[in-house]
Design an enzyme around this catalytic site. Structure first.
Site: not given
Length: 127
Positions: A20, A28, A70
Site C-alpha cells: 500500500r 476506490e 499490507r
C-alpha cells in the site's frame, strides 16, 4: 517485481506480498464489489500501466503494515521515479497524511497543490 495491481494505491508483488502506497489515497476501484469512485478506474489503469511486471524499490517509513496486513511503502521505479508523488502530481490520488508515516508528506502535499492548480485528473471535476 509487481505481479498484480489491485487498485490505484495497492498492488501485489510476485511473492504475494501486498503493498500500500504511503501518503496517498486513490479513488476506490472495486468492480467485483460494485464500488467505483469517481476517477477510480482511471487511477487503477494508470497505476497498472506504471507498475505491472516492473521491478520496484520499496522504502519504508515508521510502520511496517496497515490494519489490513499490507506492507506500507514509498515506491520507486528502477529509473528513480517516485511513484507515490507521481500519482498525486498527475491527479490520480490525493495526498493523505497517515501518521506516523509522514517522511514525504510535504512533497506529496506540494504535488497535490500542483495537480489542483493545473486541474489534473480527479481535480478537473472537483476543483
Amino acid at each position: 517485481t509487481v505481479g498484480w495491481v489491485i487498485d490505484g494505491d495497492t498492488f501485489q508483488l510476485d511473492s504475494g506480498e501486498r503493498i500500500r502506497f504511503i501518503g496517498v489515497d486513490a479513488p476506490e476501484y472495486q468492480p467485483w464489489k460494485h464500488r467505483t469512485d469517481f476517477y477510480g478506474q482511471e487511477a487503477f489503469i494508470f497505476t497498472k500501466s506504471l507498475l505491472k511486471n516492473k521491478k520496484v524499490l520499496l522504502e519504508k517509513d515508521v510502520s511496517e503494515k496497515d490494519k489490513y496486513g499490507r506492507t506500507l511503502a514509498y515506491v520507486y521505479l528502477e529509473d528513480g521515479t517516485f511513484v507515490n508523488r507521481l500519482l498525486v502530481a498527475e491527479g490520480y490520488a490525493r495526498a493523505r497524511n497517515y501518521p506516523p508515516d509522514s517522511r514525504y508528506q510535504k512533497t506529496l502535499n506540494g504535488a497535490e497543490k500542483e495537480a489542483k492548480d493545473l486541474k489534473k485528473g480527479l481535480w478537473a471535476r472537483i476543483s
